[in-house]
Design a protein around this motif. Sequence first.
Motif, mmCIF file in Angstrom:
data_model
loop_
_atom_site.group_PDB
_atom_site.id
_atom_site.type_symbol
_atom_site.label_atom_id
_atom_site.label_comp_id
_atom_site.label_asym_id
_atom_site.label_seq_id
_atom_site.Cartn_x
_atom_site.Cartn_y
_atom_site.Cartn_z
ATOM 1 N N HIS A 23 0.821 -1.215 0.000
ATOM 2 C CA HIS A 23 0.000 0.000 0.000
ATOM 3 C C HIS A 23 0.856 1.265 0.000
ATOM 4 C CE1 HIS A 23 0.398 -0.659 4.371
ATOM 5 N NE2 HIS A 23 0.117 0.612 4.527
ATOM 6 N N TYR A 63 3.272 1.692 -2.144
ATOM 7 C CA TYR A 63 3.326 1.938 -3.583
ATOM 8 C C TYR A 63 2.019 2.571 -4.057
ATOM 9 C CZ TYR A 63 3.618 1.046 -8.594
ATOM 10 O OH TYR A 63 3.632 1.200 -9.954
ATOM 11 N N HIS A 64 0.902 2.006 -3.610
ATOM 12 C CA HIS A 64 -0.408 2.535 -4.032
ATOM 13 C C HIS A 64 -0.603 3.974 -3.577
ATOM 14 C CE1 HIS A 64 -1.884 -1.892 -4.142
ATOM 15 N NE2 HIS A 64 -1.317 -1.539 -5.278
ATOM 16 N N GLY A 94 -0.857 6.202 -6.528
ATOM 17 C CA GLY A 94 -2.294 6.158 -6.755
ATOM 18 C C GLY A 94 -2.706 4.867 -7.453
ATOM 19 N N THR A 95 -4.009 4.694 -7.573
ATOM 20 C CA THR A 95 -4.581 3.533 -8.259
ATOM 21 C C THR A 95 -5.682 4.041 -9.177
ATOM 22 O OG1 THR A 95 -6.304 3.124 -6.610
ATOM 23 C CG2 THR A 95 -4.149 2.090 -6.204
ATOM 24 N N GLU A 96 -6.351 3.132 -9.828
ATOM 25 C CA GLU A 96 -7.477 3.534 -10.679
ATOM 26 C C GLU A 96 -8.588 4.192 -9.867
ATOM 27 O OE1 GLU A 96 -8.976 0.421 -13.159
ATOM 28 O OE2 GLU A 96 -7.016 0.011 -14.033
ATOM 29 N N ALA A 111 -3.179 9.695 -5.860
ATOM 30 C CA ALA A 111 -1.927 9.511 -5.128
ATOM 31 C C ALA A 111 -1.869 10.384 -3.882
ATOM 32 C CB ALA A 111 -0.743 9.838 -6.039
#
Length: 129
Positions: free
Chosen positions: A88, A90-91, A95-97, A101
């Motif tokens: 998490h 990294y996420h 950011g994610t879909e 971020a």
Amino acid sequence: MKVKVELRGFEALQDMLRDLLADGEDALLETIRDLADETAEIARREMKAAAGAAPAGSYPHQQSGRLAESVTATHEARQSRVGSDEIHGYHLEFGTESMEARPWLVPSFEEATAKAEQKLAAKLQEKAG
């Protein structure tokens, strides 16, 4: 007509330059290690500074504390690394879909870099005499 040129002290100059370069390299490697340590410390500090949901674009706020505690700086002979094994992290950084971020590593590095540049300049100035 012949001209004779004799250089004296050239070996001493070479030795002095060699020592200065070695000192400069030592100072640079020490600065890199310090930069990694400072980056990790800033990241941990900033994540622990607030709780609850963080707005997009800001440091993530501490939820469980797992990410902040997992941030480490490791050092090898000529390089240092800062990061976390927590996915998490990294996420949050990129950011994610479904989530914007909340960068924590790059802003920490940028803050630490400003301090490191000043420290390196002072070290090199000191070694140059």
